[in-house]
Design a protein around this motif. Structure first.
Motif, short mmCIF file in Angstrom:
data_model
loop_
_atom_site.label_atom_id
_atom_site.label_comp_id
_atom_site.label_asym_id
_atom_site.label_seq_id
_atom_site.Cartn_x
_atom_site.Cartn_y
_atom_site.Cartn_z
N UNK A 16 0.80 -1.23 0.00
CA UNK A 16 0.00 0.00 0.00
C UNK A 16 0.83 1.28 0.00
N UNK A 17 0.78 2.00 -1.10
CA UNK A 17 1.29 3.37 -1.18
C UNK A 17 0.10 4.29 -0.98
N UNK A 18 0.10 5.45 -1.64
CA UNK A 18 -1.00 6.39 -1.48
C UNK A 18 -2.32 5.77 -1.92
N UNK A 19 -2.32 5.19 -3.16
CA UNK A 19 -3.56 4.60 -3.68
C UNK A 19 -3.94 3.35 -2.90
N UNK A 20 -2.96 2.48 -2.65
CA UNK A 20 -3.26 1.22 -1.96
C UNK A 20 -3.82 1.46 -0.56
N UNK A 21 -3.23 2.38 0.17
CA UNK A 21 -3.72 2.69 1.52
C UNK A 21 -5.13 3.24 1.46
N UNK A 22 -5.43 4.04 0.44
CA UNK A 22 -6.77 4.60 0.31
C UNK A 22 -7.78 3.49 0.01
N UNK A 23 -7.40 2.52 -0.83
CA UNK A 23 -8.27 1.38 -1.11
C UNK A 23 -8.50 0.57 0.17
N UNK A 66 -8.36 9.32 -9.24
CA UNK A 66 -7.60 9.58 -8.01
C UNK A 66 -8.05 8.64 -6.89
N UNK A 67 -7.32 8.61 -5.75
CA UNK A 67 -7.70 7.74 -4.64
C UNK A 67 -9.18 7.94 -4.29
N UNK A 68 -9.86 6.85 -3.89
CA UNK A 68 -11.32 6.90 -3.73
C UNK A 68 -11.79 7.92 -2.70
N UNK A 69 -12.83 8.62 -3.07
CA UNK A 69 -13.50 9.55 -2.17
C UNK A 69 -14.98 9.44 -2.46
N UNK A 70 -15.81 9.68 -1.45
CA UNK A 70 -17.25 9.44 -1.58
C UNK A 70 -17.84 10.19 -2.78
N UNK A 71 -17.36 11.41 -3.03
CA UNK A 71 -17.96 12.21 -4.09
C UNK A 71 -17.32 11.97 -5.45
N UNK A 99 4.30 2.44 6.80
CA UNK A 99 3.73 2.03 8.09
C UNK A 99 2.73 3.04 8.60
N UNK A 100 3.11 4.30 8.50
CA UNK A 100 2.24 5.36 8.99
C UNK A 100 0.92 5.35 8.22
N UNK A 101 1.04 5.24 6.89
CA UNK A 101 -0.16 5.22 6.04
C UNK A 101 -1.05 4.02 6.37
N UNK A 102 -0.42 2.84 6.55
CA UNK A 102 -1.20 1.62 6.82
C UNK A 102 -1.92 1.72 8.16
N UNK A 103 -1.23 2.29 9.15
CA UNK A 103 -1.85 2.47 10.47
C UNK A 103 -3.04 3.41 10.39
#
Lengths: 299, 299
Positions: free
Chosen positions: B24-31, B134-139, B54-58
């Motif tokens: 998980x990078x930016x996109x993976x962590x967002x997923x 872009x990384x998932x967002x509700x809107x 690690x920080x992103x995954x947490x």
């Protein structure tokens, strides 16, 4: 020459200056037509030109003087508007001309300097030019960018016409550079879109791509049809233009691959008369691009 | 594995299926974060990953199980979201996994088939994927395109999340092809715009180009700033993506030059943290591109 251009600005003479057009195609004839409409005398030379060129020149009201040599004896200003691969031959055809030669073609700054050398070696004066936009119409002026120490002298020629003439700088090559970077986007992306449609079709994902485009890049389905229309009617003369842009990138230290690839795509475009963009036009363009398994030469 | 995926659809198990995320990078962590938010259990493996990962995954609420081997024993589905140059190593790190492996990376159809071979040789099942947006967002839902005979089994995993999962076809490679042709435009034109600004600057015509763009292509000044921001923050991981697109074009018989050139430009982009696009960002990007007189290797 009808008027001397030595020393004084052409501007007062601008209205009365006699202009010669070499070799009027669609854009050149349109430029000639708007000069005629504003009362200027415009000559051209039919020798060696096609019946289609003759028809266009007659419609534009241009006076035929036969040969380029004769034209160069009778005009103050020569404007060259031709496909870029012909620009050097056109300049050479009037070597010895003593007036102002405006090269308005889509060539690299390096090619513009070569053209300048041909004209100035014969005693003429050279103005670099680049045309941006479709053929001039009252509601959508064509921009004619000019550069070189004599650039300002040409502005008056286009007063009260739908050609907006603007000086870029004193340097030969600047107007051509501007044309190159502008067309690098407009025509480079047209070729890229055709390549993308071809790959999507080969991979069987074109319908899904079109659905995704409609959601997130809604201008692209229509733009790719427009690219097919342009490629099928004008692609043949964009090949050399893409090569000139590629050389411009290389000379600036940037990769030339975008526009070598674009030249490759336009070089394979059909030559249709139809002006209408439709799915069938796109099919005809894509059908002439190679099929999966073909290996293009490196680009 | 927490649940058997043999035979029956994953959809009923979709809600209860345990998912593993690599890397998980930016996109993976967002997923991972949106899966967690919808109540799914999501594991990851921190071994060898950076403090930033690690920080992103947490933050995303992912449960760390240490190694990829351990993760592959404990999950039903593995989703690989990494820079494309790492995709093959990531797949190899879980060779022997018996569940469904989803490669959601920006790779060519050929690379996707290589990844499938790695996974199926170890007894796993492979789904080809491509993420668009872009990384998932509700809107603004991210689209996850899927292909392969098991693609439909993955749809349920993303029910009630802002990831719109869609099946392209039964064929491994189709989802990757879609990602390639989509990014061929979005990222290919970003690189082209940077090249154009660099050439215009080198030739001294950038201000005139910007004036002309504002009149006739008013989106381009802003788009070129956006391209500089993207290149300076994400360009380093787009290099391999551009190479994968170039290979996709070549395999379809089209020239690879557009995206070899794009890779060349992104490869020279700075690595900045700043997310804001401004003229200074553009200056920083252009300053690292070669200067006039430099001759790039042929592309």
């Amino acid at each position: 020459m009808a008027n001397s251009t030595d020393g004084g600005p052409l501007a007062p003479a601008g209205g009365g200056a006699v202009t010669g057009l070499l070799h009027p195609g669609e854009m050149g004839a349109a430029v000639g037509s708007v000069l005629r409409a504003s009362g200027r005398m415009v000559l051209w030379a039919s020798s060696g030109r096609s019946a289609e060129s003759r028809r266009r020149a007659e419609l534009a009201g241009l006076e035929d003087v036969g040969t380029a040599e004769e034209l160069s004896r009778r005009v103050d200003v020569i404007v060259s508007v031709c496909p870029p691969h012909a620009a050097l031959d056109v300049a050479r055809s009037v070597a010895g001309f003593q007036g102002i030669f405006v090269d308005a073609n889509a060539v690299s700054p390096t090619t513009a300097r070569e053209l300048a050398a041909v004209i100035t070696a014969g005693g003429g004066r050279f103005v670099d030019g680049g045309i941006i936009g479709p053929p001039p119409a009252a509601d959508n002026p064509t921009r004619l960018y000019l550069s070189g120490t004599d650039a300002a002298l040409i502005i008056g020629l286009f007063n009260e016409t739908p050609v907006a003439a603007r000086v870029v700088s004193d340097e030969i090559g600047a107007a051509s550079a501007l044309k190159m970077v502008y067309a690098a986007w407009s025509k480079g992306t047209a070729a890229l879109l055709l390549g993308i449609r071809a790959v999507a079709r080969a991979e069987g994902v074109e319908p899904t791509l079109l659905d995704e485009w409609r959601d997130s890049l809604p201008e692209l389905p229509g733009r790719s049809l427009g690219a097919a229309r342009s490629a099928s009617t004008k692609g043949w003369r964009w090949v050399a233009e893409m090569e000139e842009i590629a050389s411009t990138f290389a000379a600036a230290g940037l990769p030339d691959g975008f526009h070598r690839a674009a030249a490759w795509i336009f070089d394979r475009s059909p030559r249709l008369e139809r002006g209408q963009a439709d799915e069938q036009t796109l099919d005809e363009v894509l059908a002439l691009l190679p099929q999966p398994g073909h290996r293009p030469e490196a680009h």
